[in-house]
Structures are given as structure tokens and as C-alpha cells.
Design an enzyme around this catalytic site. Structure first.
Site, PDB file in Angstrom:
ATOM      1  N   CYS A 110       0.812  -1.230   0.000  1.00 16.49           N
ATOM      2  CA  CYS A 110       0.000   0.000   0.000  1.00 16.49           C
ATOM      3  C   CYS A 110       0.842   1.275   0.000  1.00 16.49           C
ATOM      4  O   CYS A 110       0.344   2.347  -0.312  1.00 16.49           O
ATOM      5  CB  CYS A 110      -0.955   0.000   1.187  1.00 16.49           C
ATOM      6  SG  CYS A 110      -2.084  -1.395   1.176  1.00 16.49           S
ATOM      7  N   HIS A 244      -3.257   7.320   3.134  1.00 14.32           N
ATOM      8  CA  HIS A 244      -3.719   6.024   2.620  1.00 14.32           C
ATOM      9  C   HIS A 244      -5.103   5.753   3.209  1.00 14.32           C
ATOM     10  O   HIS A 244      -5.313   5.924   4.410  1.00 14.32           O
ATOM     11  CB  HIS A 244      -2.718   4.946   3.042  1.00 14.32           C
ATOM     12  CG  HIS A 244      -3.128   3.564   2.677  1.00 14.32           C
ATOM     13  ND1 HIS A 244      -3.744   3.278   1.478  1.00 14.32           N
ATOM     14  CD2 HIS A 244      -3.026   2.379   3.340  1.00 14.32           C
ATOM     15  CE1 HIS A 244      -3.989   1.977   1.429  1.00 14.32           C
ATOM     16  NE2 HIS A 244      -3.570   1.419   2.550  1.00 14.32           N
ATOM     17  N   ASN A 274     -10.175   0.406   0.532  1.00 12.93           N
ATOM     18  CA  ASN A 274      -8.715   0.465   0.480  1.00 12.93           C
ATOM     19  C   ASN A 274      -8.257  -0.080  -0.873  1.00 12.93           C
ATOM     20  O   ASN A 274      -8.390  -1.273  -1.129  1.00 12.93           O
ATOM     21  CB  ASN A 274      -8.157  -0.368   1.642  1.00 12.93           C
ATOM     22  CG  ASN A 274      -6.637  -0.439   1.653  1.00 12.93           C
ATOM     23  OD1 ASN A 274      -5.986  -0.075   0.674  1.00 12.93           O
ATOM     24  ND2 ASN A 274      -6.078  -0.922   2.748  1.00 12.93           N
TER      25      ASN A 274
HETATM   26  N1  COA Z   1     -18.223  -8.076   9.941  1.00 13.33           N
HETATM   27  C1  COA Z   1     -18.638  -8.347  11.185  1.00 13.33           C
HETATM   28  N2  COA Z   1     -17.811  -8.732  12.167  1.00 13.33           N
HETATM   29  C2  COA Z   1     -16.509  -8.834  11.881  1.00 13.33           C
HETATM   30  C3  COA Z   1     -16.002  -8.560  10.601  1.00 13.33           C
HETATM   31  C4  COA Z   1     -16.917  -8.180   9.617  1.00 13.33           C
HETATM   32  N3  COA Z   1     -16.539  -7.887   8.359  1.00 13.33           N
HETATM   33  N4  COA Z   1     -14.672  -8.767  10.618  1.00 13.33           N
HETATM   34  C5  COA Z   1     -14.333  -9.145  11.865  1.00 13.33           C
HETATM   35  N5  COA Z   1     -15.460  -9.186  12.623  1.00 13.33           N
HETATM   36  C6  COA Z   1     -15.571  -9.562  14.020  1.00 13.33           C
HETATM   37  C7  COA Z   1     -14.433 -10.416  14.522  1.00 13.33           C
HETATM   38  O1  COA Z   1     -14.656 -11.771  14.212  1.00 13.33           O
HETATM   39  C8  COA Z   1     -14.498 -10.157  15.994  1.00 13.33           C
HETATM   40  O2  COA Z   1     -15.531 -10.939  16.551  1.00 13.33           O
HETATM   41  P1  COA Z   1     -15.376 -11.583  18.029  1.00 13.33           P
HETATM   42  O3  COA Z   1     -15.237 -10.406  18.959  1.00 13.33           O
HETATM   43  O4  COA Z   1     -16.639 -12.327  18.170  1.00 13.33           O
HETATM   44  O5  COA Z   1     -14.152 -12.419  17.960  1.00 13.33           O
HETATM   45  C9  COA Z   1     -14.924  -8.701  16.079  1.00 13.33           C
HETATM   46  O6  COA Z   1     -15.513  -8.379  14.813  1.00 13.33           O
HETATM   47  C10 COA Z   1     -13.778  -7.751  16.341  1.00 13.33           C
HETATM   48  O7  COA Z   1     -12.708  -8.125  15.480  1.00 13.33           O
HETATM   49  P2  COA Z   1     -11.393  -7.276  15.406  1.00 13.33           P
HETATM   50  O8  COA Z   1     -10.451  -7.907  14.445  1.00 13.33           O
HETATM   51  O9  COA Z   1     -10.927  -7.006  16.808  1.00 13.33           O
HETATM   52  O10 COA Z   1     -11.986  -5.917  14.800  1.00 13.33           O
HETATM   53  P3  COA Z   1     -11.309  -4.540  14.638  1.00 13.33           P
HETATM   54  O11 COA Z   1     -12.076  -3.515  15.332  1.00 13.33           O
HETATM   55  O12 COA Z   1      -9.825  -4.589  14.885  1.00 13.33           O
HETATM   56  O13 COA Z   1     -11.514  -4.254  13.088  1.00 13.33           O
HETATM   57  C11 COA Z   1     -10.229  -4.272  11.084  1.00 13.33           C
HETATM   58  C12 COA Z   1     -10.915  -5.120  12.133  1.00 13.33           C
HETATM   59  C13 COA Z   1      -9.548  -5.215  10.092  1.00 13.33           C
HETATM   60  C14 COA Z   1     -11.282  -3.452  10.358  1.00 13.33           C
HETATM   61  C15 COA Z   1      -9.228  -3.316  11.775  1.00 13.33           C
HETATM   62  O14 COA Z   1      -8.407  -4.036  12.658  1.00 13.33           O
HETATM   63  C16 COA Z   1      -8.365  -2.591  10.796  1.00 13.33           C
HETATM   64  O15 COA Z   1      -8.835  -1.812   9.987  1.00 13.33           O
HETATM   65  N6  COA Z   1      -7.056  -2.779  10.892  1.00 13.33           N
HETATM   66  C17 COA Z   1      -6.149  -2.119   9.987  1.00 13.33           C
HETATM   67  C18 COA Z   1      -6.250  -2.778   8.675  1.00 13.33           C
HETATM   68  C19 COA Z   1      -5.525  -2.020   7.626  1.00 13.33           C
HETATM   69  O16 COA Z   1      -5.226  -0.868   7.764  1.00 13.33           O
HETATM   70  N7  COA Z   1      -5.260  -2.704   6.546  1.00 13.33           N
HETATM   71  C20 COA Z   1      -4.635  -2.138   5.427  1.00 13.33           C
HETATM   72  C21 COA Z   1      -3.237  -2.493   5.390  1.00 13.33           C
HETATM   73  S1  COA Z   1      -2.569  -1.628   4.078  1.00 13.33           S
END
Ligand code: COA
Length: 317
Positions: A110, A244, A274
Site C-alpha cells: 500500500c 492512505h 482500500n
Molecule cells: N463483519 C462483522 N464482524 C466482523 C467482521 C466483519 N466484516 N470482521 C471481523 N469481525 C468480528 C471479529 O470476528 C471479531 O468478533 P469476536 O469479537 O466475536 O471475535 C470482532 O468483529 C472484532 O474483530 P477485530 O479484528 O478485533 O476488529 P477490529 O475492530 O480490529 O476491526 C479491522 C478489524 C480489520 C477493520 C481493523 O483491525 C483494521 O482496519 N485494521 C487495519 C487494517 C488495515 O489498515 N489494513 C490495510 C493495510 S494496508
């Protein structure tokens, strides 16, 4: 230092996929995606490749810059999702626009567009480049596991491009890499060699969301401060930040930590998700075409992603 921006362009495929569409593929909801990520729709290819997007974005950037293909002396494209390793995305663009110059792709996930910009800046310092095309183009939908709700709700397809030329508009930059596959990994197709006994991984993007989040917030703040300081400026001198577009909460954190008002951040994640290396040049093009960007404005570009990598630069428009 070295270069200035003459014009920008971007392109997304026509097909729009909503959060409600995704609820038919994985266990998710519009509410969760909007709250946790900030994406409402993304454009997903039904036939075009990353190179096809790049060609359209490049043509629009040339038009904006009022430069002909014959005046381009270098094309560098950033991508992790091209349909062929060779020809490169940059090579496809060269043929489509009718340019005659060296072309190659770079990969820093990215952060790729900012790495490509820095490479082009170095070429320009070396001399002999009248104008160059720098492109970020991704068909992320190709490398997403559409059964993984942790990733498939986040990404989208598209391309952004810029025409740059020798000048004084690239004030400072910073590139960072910490090689490792624990947090983000995008394996390639493992091949079917009868001799290879190593592990063959699925060619889909893997991401530890929470670790990526921590890395992103920390590096975005650090990198932006570094380049602004390096340019001998303060945050008050910054007119726009083009970050980004990975997660709206990451952008909110960066705005608070940097004490830069949110209005100065260019945000379009809601529409496109993204788009990896395409994200920064697509947002830059949106800012440019909005008419808000004037000559002399100072703009910080900042990105992070797989590698792990991060990059930032400050430019004077
Ligand atoms: N829909 C509903 N629930 C979801 C989900 C979705 N699409 N994806 C994950 N969950 C659930 C998980 O299973 C978890 O459930 P649980 O509590 O029962 O185990 C819960 O939501 C929380 O998951 P978590 O991974 O802690 O969520 P989060 O708040 O960290 O959000 C991301 C997940 C991926 C959106 C977030 O971590 C993020 O944006 N990280 C940065 C990613 C990024 O920048 N990527 C680009 C790299 S260039």
C-alpha cells in the site's frame, strides 16, 4: 528538491459493490463495516485488470498535465495485484498511450505509490527526464479471499496516476521497511513444480488487523512529523494531508495525534475502500479536481502497508 507535479488522473471500474451485497457472501453488516472501517461501497472489476485501470488513469493524468505521450521519458507503476508479472503494468501503459521510454513496476504494497514517487525523484535528479508518469494500480479483488470477512469488506479496485517533471515541489520524503510476514502477507501462486517440497500458500492477502492498525497509527504520525520537520516547516504550514485510505479510524487517530484538523485530510474511503497502492494517487486526484488545491499549497502524502512498509512525502503544488 527534484520534481513538481503537473497533473493527475484516476480511474475505477464501473461495478459498485455495496456492504449489503457483501452480506450475501460473508457474515457481516453495513453497520459493522461503516463503524469499524468506514467503507460504504467499493468498485470491483468484472473484467478489467490493474493494467487496464492504470492505462485510463495515465491518460487522464496526461490530459490534466497537457503533456503528450511522446514527452514522457519514464513510467513507474506500483502494484501488488497485476495479472501478469511481465509485461509490467508500466509496460502495458507505455504501449497503450504510445510512449517510448523505460518502464517498470515497483512493489511496496500500500506504500507503493510513494516508493515509486521517490524512485522517480531520484531518476529526475540524475537528469535526462523531461516528464515521468507515476502510477498506483490495483485489482485487489484478485488477491482477496472472498470468504474472509476480515479482509473482503475492506478492499477495492482502481488506479491513480501523476505526471511529474523536474522542479522544486518535492520538499522531503521518508521510506521505511521492516521485512516480515507476521502481520501482512500476500503469497504468490506457488506453482506446480514436481520438485518443490516447500509450503504452498493460498495466493490471498492475509492481515492481522489489530497489529496493522497499531503500526499504521504510529508510523503515520511519525512519518508525517518527520517530513514536515525535514522540510523546515510546521504542521500549520500544511494545507492538506492525503493519507492512505485504509480505515477511517486510522485517519481520525492521525488527525488527533498530529493536531491537524480533519478538514485538511482528504478522505474518500467511504466510496472506494482500500485500493492499496492506488489509494493515495486516487485521493490526490480527487483533491486536484475538486478545485481546492492551488499552486503553492503544501500537501503531505502518507501511506503504510504490507512489508511492513510506510512512506510519506511533502510536496508543494
Ligand atoms: N463483519 C462483522 N464482524 C466482523 C467482521 C466483519 N466484516 N470482521 C471481523 N469481525 C468480528 C471479529 O470476528 C471479531 O468478533 P469476536 O469479537 O466475536 O471475535 C470482532 O468483529 C472484532 O474483530 P477485530 O479484528 O478485533 O476488529 P477490529 O475492530 O480490529 O476491526 C479491522 C478489524 C480489520 C477493520 C481493523 O483491525 C483494521 O482496519 N485494521 C487495519 C487494517 C488495515 O489498515 N489494513 C490495510 C493495510 S494496508
Amino acid at each position: 528538491m527534484s520534481m513538481r507535479f503537473l497533473g493527475t488522473g484516476s480511474y475505477v471500474p464501473q461495478n459498485v459493490v455495496t456492504n449489503d451485497d457483501l452480506t450475501k457472501l460473508v457474515d457481516t453488516s453495513d453497520e459493522w463495516i461503516m463503524q469499524r472501517v468506514g467503507v460504504s461501497t467499493r468498485h470491483i472489476s468484472t473484467g478489467e485488470t490493474a493494467a487496464d485501470f492504470a492505462i485510463q488513469a495515465a491518460k487522464r493524468a496526461l490530459e490534466d498535465a497537457k503533456i503528450s505521450a511522446g514527452e514522457i521519458d519514464l513510467i513507474v507503476a506500483a502494484t501488488v495485484s497485476a495479472d501478469s508479472v511481465c509485461p509490467t503494468v508500466a509496460g502495458f501503459v507505455q504501449r497503450a498511450i504510445g510512449a517510448s521510454c523505460p518502464c517498470f513496476d515497483v512493489n511496496s504494497a500500500c506504500s507503493g505509490f510513494l516508493f515509486a514517487l521517490d524512485v522517480v525523484a531520484s531518476f529526475i535528479i540524475r537528469g535526462g527526464i523531461r516528464n515521468a508518469l507515476v502510477i498506483g494500480a490495483e485489482r485487489m479483488s484478485k488477491i482477496i479471499d472472498w470468504k474472509d470477512r476480515g479482509t473482503c469488506v475492506i478492499f477495492g479496485d482502481g488506479a491513480g496516476a501523476a505526471v511529474v517533471a523536474p522542479g522544486e515541489g518535492y520538499l522531503a520524503s521518508r521510506l521505511y521497511t521492516a521485512g516480515g510476514d507476521e502481520v501482512i502477507e500476500i503469497p504468490n501462486y506457488g506453482g506446480d513444480s514436481p520438485f518443490f517440497k516447500g509450503e504452498k500458500k493460498q495466493p490471498y492477502a492475509f492481515m492481522d488487523g489489530q497489529e496493522t492498525f497499531k503500526f499504521a497509527v504510529g508510523k503515520m504520525t511519525e512519518d508525517v512529523k518527520f517530513v514536515v520537520d525535514e522540510a523546515g516547516l510546521t504542521m500549520d504550514d500544511v494545507d492538506f494531508v492525503v493519507p492512505h485510505q485504509a480505515n477511517i479510524r486510522i485517519i481520525d487517530f492521525a488527525s488527533k495525534r498530529l493536531k491537524v484538523p480533519k478538514e485538511k485530510f482528504v478522505v474518500n474511503i467511504e466510496k472506494y475502500g482500500n485500493t492499496s497502492a492506488a489509494s493515495v494517487p486516487m485521493a490526490l486526484d480527487e483533491l486536484n479536481k475538486s478545485g481546492r488545491l492551488k499552486r503553492g499549497h503544501r500537501v503531505v502524502l502518507t501511506a503504510f502497508g504490507g512489508g511492513l512498509s510506510s512512506a510519506a512525502c511533502i510536496i508543494e503544488w
